[in-house]
Scaffold this motif. Structure first.
Motif, PDB file in Angstrom:
ATOM      1  N   GLY A  75      -0.527  -0.955 -10.505  1.00  0.00           N
ATOM      2  CA  GLY A  75      -1.024  -1.814 -10.482  1.00  0.00           C
ATOM      3  C   GLY A  75      -1.015  -3.459 -11.360  1.00  0.00           C
ATOM      4  O   GLY A  75      -2.660  -2.569 -11.273  1.00  0.00           O
ATOM      5  N   LEU A  99       0.002  -0.429  -6.176  1.00  0.00           N
ATOM      6  CA  LEU A  99       1.010   0.468  -5.916  1.00  0.00           C
ATOM      7  C   LEU A  99       0.292   1.295  -5.442  1.00  0.00           C
ATOM      8  O   LEU A  99       0.017   2.337  -6.605  1.00  0.00           O
ATOM      9  CB  LEU A  99       2.104   0.416  -6.947  1.00  0.00           C
ATOM     10  N   ALA A 114      -0.251  -7.037  -6.411  1.00  0.00           N
ATOM     11  CA  ALA A 114       0.194  -6.006  -6.222  1.00  0.00           C
ATOM     12  C   ALA A 114       0.079  -4.045  -6.355  1.00  0.00           C
ATOM     13  O   ALA A 114       0.579  -4.168  -7.534  1.00  0.00           O
ATOM     14  CB  ALA A 114       1.972  -6.197  -6.894  1.00  0.00           C
ATOM     15  N   GLU A 142       1.041   5.488  -6.279  1.00  0.00           N
ATOM     16  CA  GLU A 142       1.803   6.296  -6.788  1.00  0.00           C
ATOM     17  C   GLU A 142       2.076   7.595  -6.610  1.00  0.00           C
ATOM     18  O   GLU A 142       2.725   8.231  -6.661  1.00  0.00           O
ATOM     19  CB  GLU A 142       1.092   6.109  -8.020  1.00  0.00           C
ATOM     20  N   ALA A 175      -5.719  -0.274  -1.583  1.00  0.00           N
ATOM     21  CA  ALA A 175      -4.367   0.226  -1.423  1.00  0.00           C
ATOM     22  C   ALA A 175      -4.153   1.446  -1.363  1.00  0.00           C
ATOM     23  O   ALA A 175      -3.822   2.493   0.392  1.00  0.00           O
ATOM     24  CB  ALA A 175      -4.015   0.352  -2.605  1.00  0.00           C
ATOM     25  N   TYR A 199      -2.779   2.982   2.773  1.00  0.00           N
ATOM     26  CA  TYR A 199      -1.670   3.909   2.309  1.00  0.00           C
ATOM     27  C   TYR A 199      -2.113   5.319   3.962  1.00  0.00           C
ATOM     28  O   TYR A 199      -0.953   5.553   4.365  1.00  0.00           O
ATOM     29  CB  TYR A 199      -1.836   4.521   1.393  1.00  0.00           C
TER      30      TYR A 199
END
Length: 201
Positions: A188, A194, A192, A196, A132, A136
């Motif tokens: 998450g 995420l 899923a 933060e 993730a 990003y």
């Protein structure tokens, strides 16, 4: 009699011409089963490509292997139509079972992470947290991003969230590259994740 003969000749010519105007055959979909997702997507550049990983999300295509495709390889398909690739993560190679007659014990792998929890209470492990954060970084630094999570990185669970810190090479719009330290917090689940917070300095 002449009119009937002329009409017959015209009808025959029309049938011949109709046979000559057959549309060109559609191109055939190349076989990408067994490739990694990125290579498969490159091979299918003339088509729309969708990835089906079941309940998982495909962030970095090269980390996935193509198990099957729909339509099947060799099917006729117009350019721009969609090819769905069913993908899965490659399993780590399993070491063979030691033979009962073998006198040499199998080597024991060194622990990779220190003792402690390896997933958050919501079911997020370090691998998905890194994926993730890396996605990003790629989305944020579109001119160039290379997060060094394995060699120059650390990760730990803090307040039931993954906190990751690593070095990264970042390129700006003018092609200038700089080395930065990145801190990324992920919440998450594996299905899923995420990001933060994401900070570089």
């Amino acid at each position: 009699m002449k009119k009937t003969t002329t009409a017959s000749v015209v009808a025959c010519l029309m049938l011949v011409l109709a046979g000559c105007s057959e549309p060109a055959p559609l191109p055939r979909v190349p076989d990408v089963v067994g490739m990694d997702g990125a290579a498969a997507e490159d091979s299918l550049a003339d088509y729309e490509v969708e990835f089906d990983a079941g309940d998982d999300h495909v962030f970095i295509r090269s980390n996935w292997n193509v198990d099957s495709m729909d339509p099947a390889a060799g099917s006729p398909l117009q350019e721009g139509e969609t090819v769905v690739l069913s993908v899965s993560k490659p399993d780590a190679e399993e070491s063979p079972e030691p033979s009962e007659t073998s006198s040499t014990p199998a080597p024991t792998a060194a622990p990779v992470q220190p003792a402690g929890p390896t997933t958050t209470s919501s079911g997020l492990d370090a691998g998905w947290a890194v994926t993730a954060c890396d996605q990003y970084g790629q989305d944020t630094y579109v001119y160039g991003w290379n997060g060094d999570w394995l060699i120059d990185g650390t990760s730990q669970i803090v307040d039931d969230k993954w906190f990751l810190k690593a070095g990264a090479d970042i390129t700006n719009a003018f092609g200038a590259e700089r080395r930065a330290t990145v801190e990324c917090t992920v919440v998450g689940s594996n299905g899923a994740p995420l990001v933060e917070s994401f900070l570089d300095y």
